[in-house]
Design a protein around this motif. Structure first.
Motif, mmCIF file in Angstrom:
data_model
loop_
_atom_site.group_PDB
_atom_site.id
_atom_site.type_symbol
_atom_site.label_atom_id
_atom_site.label_comp_id
_atom_site.label_asym_id
_atom_site.label_seq_id
_atom_site.Cartn_x
_atom_site.Cartn_y
_atom_site.Cartn_z
ATOM 1 N N ILE A 15 1.439 -1.104 0.080
ATOM 2 C CA ILE A 15 -0.126 0.024 0.669
ATOM 3 C C ILE A 15 0.753 1.672 0.363
ATOM 4 N N ASP A 16 0.230 2.050 -0.905
ATOM 5 C CA ASP A 16 1.598 3.654 -0.748
ATOM 6 C C ASP A 16 1.135 4.354 0.227
ATOM 7 N N CYS A 17 1.990 4.460 1.318
ATOM 8 C CA CYS A 17 1.975 4.779 2.167
ATOM 9 C C CYS A 17 2.804 6.623 2.160
ATOM 10 N N GLU A 18 2.679 7.370 3.068
ATOM 11 C CA GLU A 18 3.589 8.300 3.475
ATOM 12 C C GLU A 18 3.565 8.666 5.221
ATOM 13 N N VAL A 19 4.806 8.671 5.320
ATOM 14 C CA VAL A 19 4.519 10.200 6.776
ATOM 15 C C VAL A 19 5.067 11.689 7.120
ATOM 16 N N SER A 20 4.424 11.813 8.216
ATOM 17 C CA SER A 20 5.029 13.843 9.067
ATOM 18 C C SER A 20 6.026 13.722 10.176
ATOM 19 N N CYS A 76 16.220 18.439 4.106
ATOM 20 C CA CYS A 76 15.663 19.171 5.012
ATOM 21 C C CYS A 76 14.183 18.643 5.377
ATOM 22 N N VAL A 77 13.795 17.981 6.503
ATOM 23 C CA VAL A 77 12.279 18.192 7.163
ATOM 24 C C VAL A 77 11.294 18.888 6.723
ATOM 25 N N CYS A 78 11.963 20.046 6.574
ATOM 26 C CA CYS A 78 10.906 21.301 6.829
ATOM 27 C C CYS A 78 11.052 21.534 6.087
ATOM 28 N N THR A 79 11.584 21.591 4.916
ATOM 29 C CA THR A 79 11.385 21.945 3.664
ATOM 30 C C THR A 79 10.766 20.371 2.586
ATOM 31 N N GLU A 80 11.566 20.023 2.887
ATOM 32 C CA GLU A 80 11.683 19.095 1.512
ATOM 33 C C GLU A 80 10.457 18.353 2.346
ATOM 34 N N GLY A 81 9.996 17.756 3.576
ATOM 35 C CA GLY A 81 8.990 17.682 4.052
ATOM 36 C C GLY A 81 7.799 18.102 4.972
ATOM 37 N N PRO A 82 6.993 18.355 5.932
ATOM 38 C CA PRO A 82 7.133 16.802 7.273
ATOM 39 C C PRO A 82 6.627 15.338 6.527
ATOM 40 N N VAL A 83 6.212 15.757 5.086
ATOM 41 C CA VAL A 83 5.223 14.220 4.302
ATOM 42 C C VAL A 83 6.625 13.614 3.577
ATOM 43 N N LEU A 84 7.260 12.938 4.030
ATOM 44 C CA LEU A 84 8.086 11.465 2.898
ATOM 45 C C LEU A 84 6.954 11.036 2.558
ATOM 46 N N ASN A 85 6.827 10.140 1.373
ATOM 47 C CA ASN A 85 6.895 8.422 1.299
ATOM 48 C C ASN A 85 7.949 8.030 1.430
ATOM 49 N N ILE A 86 7.511 6.573 2.139
ATOM 50 C CA ILE A 86 8.606 5.453 2.823
ATOM 51 C C ILE A 86 9.172 4.659 1.952
ATOM 52 N N LYS A 87 8.839 5.062 0.931
ATOM 53 C CA LYS A 87 9.924 5.034 -0.713
ATOM 54 C C LYS A 87 11.167 5.235 -0.213
ATOM 55 N N LYS A 88 11.458 6.187 0.078
ATOM 56 C CA LYS A 88 12.367 7.522 0.359
ATOM 57 C C LYS A 88 13.096 7.435 1.779
ATOM 58 N N LEU A 89 12.408 7.085 2.719
ATOM 59 C CA LEU A 89 13.323 6.697 3.781
ATOM 60 C C LEU A 89 13.865 5.443 3.910
#
Length: 258
Positions: free
Chosen positions: A211-216, A241-254
């Protein structure tokens, strides 16, 4: 989106828990456009030990009253000072900051929003926006006990709400990833915010279920603009930088160890 530095007026401060307050802010002019997942950097005045702004998730935007809601956990000197704000006080805010949750591509998608603790905050506005496009989000909210569940009546306005508590005092006993809804239904997209161990558990479930998933992410932030490098997260695309590239990121990038 254009960023603004505004002195917003406190319209109300409501103690909704022994540790949490709901601060509602407004101004004479219409508030700037904001999207779910973004956050605000607030200046804390009259707190001698608080030198940096505090990042607070956008909890909700009420267009009918022209109000911005901030759900604040009063756990440090700065946030305890924010909890003592009164109606009519001014709060200096830089907003909106960061990126946003991914909106569904159609109202037929089944969206699961998973939150724990104060991490439920950004999911309320996201749920509202999903509801406005004609879809019904499913909220899965976790807390230590029934008294620690936040804003349940608000969440119920926009979708189905399922609950877990660690002590079993409300909903199903256990953690969010133990809830039976995850075995009973399939979801097309998951968005989650809360303690990192919880988000990692949700990410493991999502990856296993494809399942496609993103985290904040809730990395420590200071400037909110990518200058101080306090919030750097190592990803498949390097340090961001989470403050500019995030805070939401897809788990595939983590690079989390799932």
């Amino acid at each position: 989106m254009k960023k603004h530095i505004l002195d917003l007026t406190v319209s109300s401060v409501e103690a909704i828990h022994e540790k949490y307050v709901l601060i509602k802010l407004t101004q004479d002019e219409p508030l700037p456009a904001m999207m779910p997942g973004q956050f605000v950097e607030v200046r804390v005045d009259n707190s001698p030990t608080t030198f940096l702004r505090r990042p607070i998730s956008i909890n909700f935007v009420d267009e009918s009253t022209n109000e911005l809601w901030l759900l604040v956990a009063a756990i440090g000197a700065g946030t305890r000072r924010l909890a003592r704000l009164c109606k009519g006080d001014k709060l200096n805010c830089v907003l909106p900051l960061g990126n946003t949750f991914t909106m569904p591509v159609s109202n037929s998608q089944r969206i699961l929003l998973v939150g724990g603790g104060v991490g439920v905050a950004p999911l309320l506005y996201f749920g509202k926006r999903i509801s406005q496009m004609g879809a019904e989000p499913t909220f899965l909210l976790g807390a230590r006990s029934a008294k620690d569940l936040l804003l349940l009546d608000e969440f119920k306005k926009y979708g189905r709400v399922y609950v877990t508590t660690e002590d079993g005092s409300a909903g199903e006993k256990g953690f969010v990833t133990n809830h039976s809804i995850l075995q009973q239904e399939h979801f097309d997209q998951i968005s989650t915010c809360g303690p990192k161990p919880m988000m990692m558990a949700v990410a493991r479930y999502a990856r296993k279920a494809d399942i496609d998933c993103e985290v904040s992410l809730e990395n420590k932030m200071a400037c909110g603009l990518g200058a101080c490098l306090c919030c750097v997260e190592n990803t498949t695309e390097g340090n961001v930088c989470v403050c500019t590239e995030g805070p939401v990121l897809n788990i595939k990038k983590l690079l989390w160890q799932f």
